[in-house]
Design a protein around this motif. Structure first.
Motif, short mmCIF file in Angstrom:
data_model
loop_
_atom_site.label_atom_id
_atom_site.label_comp_id
_atom_site.label_asym_id
_atom_site.label_seq_id
_atom_site.Cartn_x
_atom_site.Cartn_y
_atom_site.Cartn_z
N ASN A 52 0.83 -1.21 0.00
CA ASN A 52 0.00 0.00 0.00
C ASN A 52 0.87 1.25 0.00
O ASN A 52 1.76 1.42 0.85
CB ASN A 52 -0.93 0.02 1.21
CG ASN A 52 -2.02 -1.02 1.11
OD1 ASN A 52 -2.31 -1.52 0.02
ND2 ASN A 52 -2.64 -1.36 2.23
N GLY A 53 0.60 2.13 -0.97
CA GLY A 53 1.38 3.36 -1.08
C GLY A 53 2.75 3.17 -1.68
O GLY A 53 3.52 4.13 -1.76
N ARG A 54 3.06 1.96 -2.14
CA ARG A 54 4.39 1.67 -2.68
C ARG A 54 4.32 1.45 -4.19
O ARG A 54 3.27 1.22 -4.77
CB ARG A 54 4.95 0.40 -2.02
CG ARG A 54 5.01 0.45 -0.50
CD ARG A 54 6.07 1.44 -0.02
NE ARG A 54 7.40 1.01 -0.39
CZ ARG A 54 8.21 0.28 0.40
NH1 ARG A 54 7.80 -0.11 1.60
NH2 ARG A 54 9.43 -0.04 0.00
N ARG A 55 5.48 1.49 -4.83
CA ARG A 55 5.61 1.23 -6.26
C ARG A 55 5.83 -0.26 -6.49
O ARG A 55 6.52 -0.92 -5.72
CB ARG A 55 6.78 2.01 -6.85
CG ARG A 55 6.63 3.51 -6.76
CD ARG A 55 7.93 4.24 -7.07
NE ARG A 55 8.54 3.78 -8.31
CZ ARG A 55 9.74 3.21 -8.37
NH1 ARG A 55 10.46 3.00 -7.27
NH2 ARG A 55 10.24 2.83 -9.53
N THR A 65 5.46 -3.59 -9.86
CA THR A 65 5.07 -3.99 -11.20
C THR A 65 4.57 -5.42 -11.17
O THR A 65 4.79 -6.15 -10.21
CB THR A 65 6.24 -3.84 -12.20
OG1 THR A 65 5.74 -4.00 -13.55
CG2 THR A 65 7.33 -4.89 -11.95
N ARG A 114 -4.84 -3.49 -10.64
CA ARG A 114 -5.30 -2.14 -10.26
C ARG A 114 -6.68 -2.19 -9.61
O ARG A 114 -6.96 -1.43 -8.68
CB ARG A 114 -5.31 -1.24 -11.49
CG ARG A 114 -3.93 -0.79 -11.95
CD ARG A 114 -4.06 0.39 -12.91
NE ARG A 114 -2.78 0.91 -13.31
CZ ARG A 114 -2.20 0.65 -14.48
NH1 ARG A 114 -2.80 -0.16 -15.34
NH2 ARG A 114 -1.04 1.16 -14.77
N HIS A 168 0.92 1.73 -6.35
CA HIS A 168 1.31 2.48 -7.54
C HIS A 168 1.91 1.51 -8.56
O HIS A 168 3.12 1.25 -8.55
CB HIS A 168 2.29 3.58 -7.19
CG HIS A 168 1.79 4.55 -6.17
ND1 HIS A 168 0.67 5.34 -6.37
CD2 HIS A 168 2.23 4.86 -4.92
CE1 HIS A 168 0.45 6.09 -5.30
NE2 HIS A 168 1.38 5.80 -4.40
N GLU A 223 3.40 0.08 -11.95
CA GLU A 223 4.14 0.54 -13.11
C GLU A 223 4.25 -0.64 -14.09
O GLU A 223 5.19 -1.43 -14.03
CB GLU A 223 5.52 1.04 -12.69
CG GLU A 223 5.46 2.22 -11.73
CD GLU A 223 6.83 2.74 -11.33
OE1 GLU A 223 7.84 2.31 -11.95
OE2 GLU A 223 6.90 3.55 -10.39
N ASP A 231 11.89 -0.61 -5.14
CA ASP A 231 11.35 0.40 -4.24
C ASP A 231 12.01 0.30 -2.87
O ASP A 231 11.36 0.39 -1.83
CB ASP A 231 9.83 0.25 -4.11
CG ASP A 231 9.16 1.52 -3.59
OD1 ASP A 231 9.60 2.62 -3.96
OD2 ASP A 231 8.21 1.42 -2.79
#
Length: 318
Positions: free
Chosen positions: A113-116, A118, A128, A135, A137, A145
């Motif tokens: 949560n709140g992190r980047r 993939t 998503r 976040h 990508e 991260d």
């Protein structure tokens, strides 16, 4: 590495190959690698085989780096014991790694949560929808991260694994591991190059020859026009091929290769910073300092202290 029911064998093999094998060519082992599972018998993906004889889940409680389970059935909840183990590892400051659908495991554990992060491009929409606080990508091979790292598709597990080796042991060691794997030590591209598209009709568009030619001449004044001439194409065509095959531009690729060469020279003991800059094609010591700090987060002296072969300071380094 935690292996759970229906885990993918390929990523298991990638992790074992990168982190688990002995390295006689380096004179030392890089990691103390352990497989563990919440069950004594773990049926792997599609019942290909059953894994036995690995450590119990408790082995993960002392890991400095924990690779979490991944599997193709992303809608099936993970075992509560596995998720609890991941949360405890995160709370104590362990580094967490997710390969491919492993991002779903990390997100389900609540540590993203709140992190980047993939994940494989095929699952970007589902990810998503389920985890809007993350976040995502989707156009990169992996995301670093800090203490949580995720790789996109299955083969990107090798990209992320080599990135971790580079981060932990330096560029020279990562290159040695990549040579043993016969796999590129660093791919600059993103997932966009792997999304379904028509196969090009024009043969001979591989960048490999011009890349190999440039890598032997990094200390020379290379230009995009020169690379294009070597490839017998226009600069615009060269740009398109770099974008399509590597997901980057010729100049960005060239800069990354020069920084990698500078890192190897520093690791091998070269103490004259101006010479490192010239031989790598970075020009000046000031430019080398700026590029090295941007790429690695370290000054030349700090990089040498961490990854170099011996003591001493780089001449002119700060």
């Amino acid at each position: 590495m935690i292996v759970d029911e229906n885990s993918n064998p390929f990523e298991l093999g990638c992790a074992t190959e990168v982190f688990g094998l002995s390295r006689p060519e380096l004179g030392r082992d890089l990691y103390d690698f352990t497989l563990c599972s919440p069950a004594p018998h773990t049926v792997m993906r599609d019942g290909f085989f059953t894994l036995t004889g690995v450590a119990e889940l408790e082995a993960a409680e002392t890991a400095d780096t924990l690779i979490v389970p991944n599997r193709p059935d992303i809608e099936v909840p993970r075992r509560p014991a596995v998720l609890a183990t991941i949360r405890r590892a995160h709370a104590r400051g362990a580094r967490l790694v997710g390969f491919c659908s492993g991002a779903f495991t990390l997100a389900e554990a609540g540590v993203l949560n709140g992190r980047r992060a993939t994940a494989h491009w095929q699952w970007a929409g589902q990810f998503r929808e389920r985890f809007p606080a993350v976040h995502l990508e989707p156009d990169v091979l992996f995301v670093d991260d800090g203490d949580i790292l995720t790789a996109a598709g299955s083969a990107a597990a090798l990209d992320l694994g080599l990135h971790l080796v580079r981060r932990d042991h330096g560029a020279e060691v990562a290159n040695s591991v990549s040579r043993r794997l016969v796999f590129a030590a660093h791919r600059d591209g993103g997932q966009r190059q792997f999304v379904e598209r028509p196969v090009p009709d024009v043969p001979g568009e591989s960048l490999a020859p011009v890349l190999a030619w440039a890598q032997e001449r990094l200390g020379e004044p290379l230009t995009v026009a020169g690379l294009a001439a070597r490839a017998a194409v226009s600069p615009a065509t060269l740009h398109r091929r770099f974008r399509a095959q590597l997901g980057t531009t010729p100049l960005a690729w060239l800069s990354a290769e020069r920084v990698a060469l500078a890192c190897r020279l520093i690791e091998r003991g070269e103490e004259r910073l101006d010479l490192v800059a010239r031989r790598s094609g970075l020009g000046t010591a000031a430019n080398l300092r700026a590029r090295l700090r941007r790429e690695t987060g370290l000054s030349p002296s700090a990089y040498r202290d961490r990854f170099g072969t011996g003591g001493g300071r780089l001449a002119g380094a700060t």
